[in-house]
Write a protein that holds these residues in place. Structure first.
Motif, PDB file in Angstrom:
ATOM      1  N   ASN A  16      23.592  43.195  37.420  1.00 49.15           N
ATOM      2  CA  ASN A  16      24.426  44.388  37.360  1.00 49.15           C
ATOM      3  C   ASN A  16      23.820  45.450  36.457  1.00 49.15           C
ATOM      4  OD1 ASN A  16      26.090  42.849  38.938  1.00 49.15           O
ATOM      5  ND2 ASN A  16      27.903  43.134  37.688  1.00 49.15           N
ATOM      6  N   ALA A  17      24.310  46.669  36.585  1.00 44.91           N
ATOM      7  CA  ALA A  17      23.835  47.786  35.774  1.00 44.91           C
ATOM      8  C   ALA A  17      24.192  47.568  34.306  1.00 44.91           C
ATOM      9  CB  ALA A  17      24.468  49.087  36.275  1.00 44.91           C
ATOM     10  N   GLU A  82      31.758  41.838  36.293  1.00 42.97           N
ATOM     11  CA  GLU A  82      30.870  41.506  35.190  1.00 42.97           C
ATOM     12  C   GLU A  82      29.636  40.786  35.707  1.00 42.97           C
ATOM     13  OE1 GLU A  82      32.947  39.447  32.060  1.00 42.97           O
ATOM     14  OE2 GLU A  82      34.752  40.554  32.566  1.00 42.97           O
ATOM     15  N   SER A  83      28.527  40.972  34.992  1.00 45.82           N
ATOM     16  CA  SER A  83      27.242  40.447  35.446  1.00 45.82           C
ATOM     17  C   SER A  83      27.265  38.937  35.665  1.00 45.82           C
ATOM     18  CB  SER A  83      26.146  40.805  34.443  1.00 45.82           C
ATOM     19  OG  SER A  83      24.885  40.494  34.955  1.00 45.82           O
ATOM     20  N   PHE A  84      27.808  38.183  34.746  1.00 46.13           N
ATOM     21  CA  PHE A  84      27.808  36.729  34.893  1.00 46.13           C
ATOM     22  C   PHE A  84      28.602  36.292  36.111  1.00 46.13           C
ATOM     23  CE2 PHE A  84      29.358  32.402  33.855  1.00 46.13           C
ATOM     24  CZ  PHE A  84      28.130  31.781  33.730  1.00 46.13           C
ATOM     25  N   LYS A  85      29.725  36.942  36.359  1.00 47.40           N
ATOM     26  CA  LYS A  85      30.544  36.588  37.509  1.00 47.40           C
ATOM     27  C   LYS A  85      29.866  36.974  38.817  1.00 47.40           C
ATOM     28  CE  LYS A  85      34.885  36.788  35.013  1.00 47.40           C
ATOM     29  NZ  LYS A  85      36.145  37.509  34.798  1.00 47.40           N
ATOM     30  N   SER A  86      28.893  37.875  38.749  1.00 47.47           N
ATOM     31  CA  SER A  86      28.169  38.305  39.944  1.00 47.47           C
ATOM     32  C   SER A  86      26.962  37.441  40.257  1.00 47.47           C
ATOM     33  CB  SER A  86      27.697  39.755  39.776  1.00 47.47           C
ATOM     34  OG  SER A  86      28.794  40.630  39.690  1.00 47.47           O
ATOM     35  N   LEU A  87      26.607  36.514  39.384  1.00 48.63           N
ATOM     36  CA  LEU A  87      25.404  35.714  39.594  1.00 48.63           C
ATOM     37  C   LEU A  87      25.400  34.983  40.928  1.00 48.63           C
ATOM     38  CD1 LEU A  87      24.780  34.225  36.049  1.00 48.63           C
ATOM     39  CD2 LEU A  87      23.429  35.956  37.231  1.00 48.63           C
ATOM     40  N   ARG A 118      29.767  39.011  22.805  1.00 44.62           N
ATOM     41  CA  ARG A 118      29.370  37.960  23.743  1.00 44.62           C
ATOM     42  C   ARG A 118      30.562  37.514  24.593  1.00 44.62           C
ATOM     43  NH1 ARG A 118      24.790  33.666  22.930  1.00 44.62           N
ATOM     44  NH2 ARG A 118      24.863  32.781  25.005  1.00 44.62           N
ATOM     45  N   ALA A 119      30.373  37.569  25.910  1.00 46.47           N
ATOM     46  CA  ALA A 119      31.445  37.207  26.840  1.00 46.47           C
ATOM     47  C   ALA A 119      31.194  35.856  27.495  1.00 46.47           C
ATOM     48  CB  ALA A 119      31.587  38.289  27.913  1.00 46.47           C
ATOM     49  N   VAL A 120      29.931  35.403  27.513  1.00 45.28           N
ATOM     50  CA  VAL A 120      29.566  34.149  28.155  1.00 45.28           C
ATOM     51  C   VAL A 120      28.867  33.283  27.115  1.00 45.28           C
ATOM     52  CG1 VAL A 120      28.196  33.090  29.994  1.00 45.28           C
ATOM     53  CG2 VAL A 120      29.265  35.321  30.384  1.00 45.28           C
ATOM     54  N   SER A 121      29.381  32.085  26.911  1.00 43.89           N
ATOM     55  CA  SER A 121      28.774  31.202  25.911  1.00 43.89           C
ATOM     56  C   SER A 121      27.442  30.661  26.408  1.00 43.89           C
ATOM     57  CB  SER A 121      29.713  30.031  25.602  1.00 43.89           C
ATOM     58  OG  SER A 121      29.746  29.129  26.692  1.00 43.89           O
TER      59      SER A 121
END
Length: 175
Positions: A16-17, A82-87, A118-121
């Motif tokens: 993501n951007a 969010e970027s992590f959810k888009s993986l 930090r949103a992702v551990s």
């Protein structure tokens, strides 16, 4: 490089951007020097950097394609996720590209210096990587933490695949 072997590898940087892709690539390309100016990648930028494989006469030239997260692949990933959810979506896109079938994937957590945001551990990132057969790295361009590590991993993995193919070819010729 005299009497050496040069392998060329295309490396795609997707996500993501505004997650730190361009700064990571720029920092790697410029030997961990932060770029004097920064502008968001609108389409695609290519940088090339040679990585020497230790104890060999092989250099892997990484052609790093930094794909902007805004518009090039926007139709494939929802605009405000969010970027992590888009993986998973980014991986699904890559699985449809047949030439990438045997490529190794790398998941890079950027901006780890920003612990308060930090949103992702680390455990979540490692678990996602494990479930999807990806290598996992955590980096911080601002603090110079492991900026080169994912790129050197990509170069070395490409070299290992090349060596395995050469050995298999030699073995089949000997038979």
């Amino acid at each position: 490089m005299e009497n050496g072997v040069i392998l060329r590898n295309k490396t795609l940087i997707l996500g993501n951007a505004a997650v730190g892709k361009t700064l990571l690539v720029s920092s790697f390309h410029n030997n961990q020097q932060l770029p004097p100016n920064y502008s968001m990648t609108l389409h695609s930028e290519i940088s090339i950097k040679a990585v020497n494989i230790p104890d060999t006469n092989v250099t892997v030239e990484l052609y790093v394609h930094d794909i902007g997260g805004n518009d090039v692949f926007q139709e494939y990933a929802p605009k405000y996720v969010e970027s992590f959810k888009s993986l998973s979506k980014w991986l699904a896109i890559l699985k449809h590209i047949k030439t990438l079938k045997h490529c190794k994937g790398i998941l890079v957590a950027t901006k780890i210096d920003q612990t308060h945001r930090r949103a992702v551990s680390k455990a979540e990132g490692e678990e996602f990587a494990r479930q999807n057969s990806l290598a996992y790295f955590e980096t911080s361009v601002a603090d110079g933490i492991d900026v080169d590590a994912p790129f050197y991993y990509a170069a070395y993995s490409f070299y290992e695949r090349f060596e395995a193919q050469v050995k298999a070819t030699i073995k089949s010729v000997e038979l």
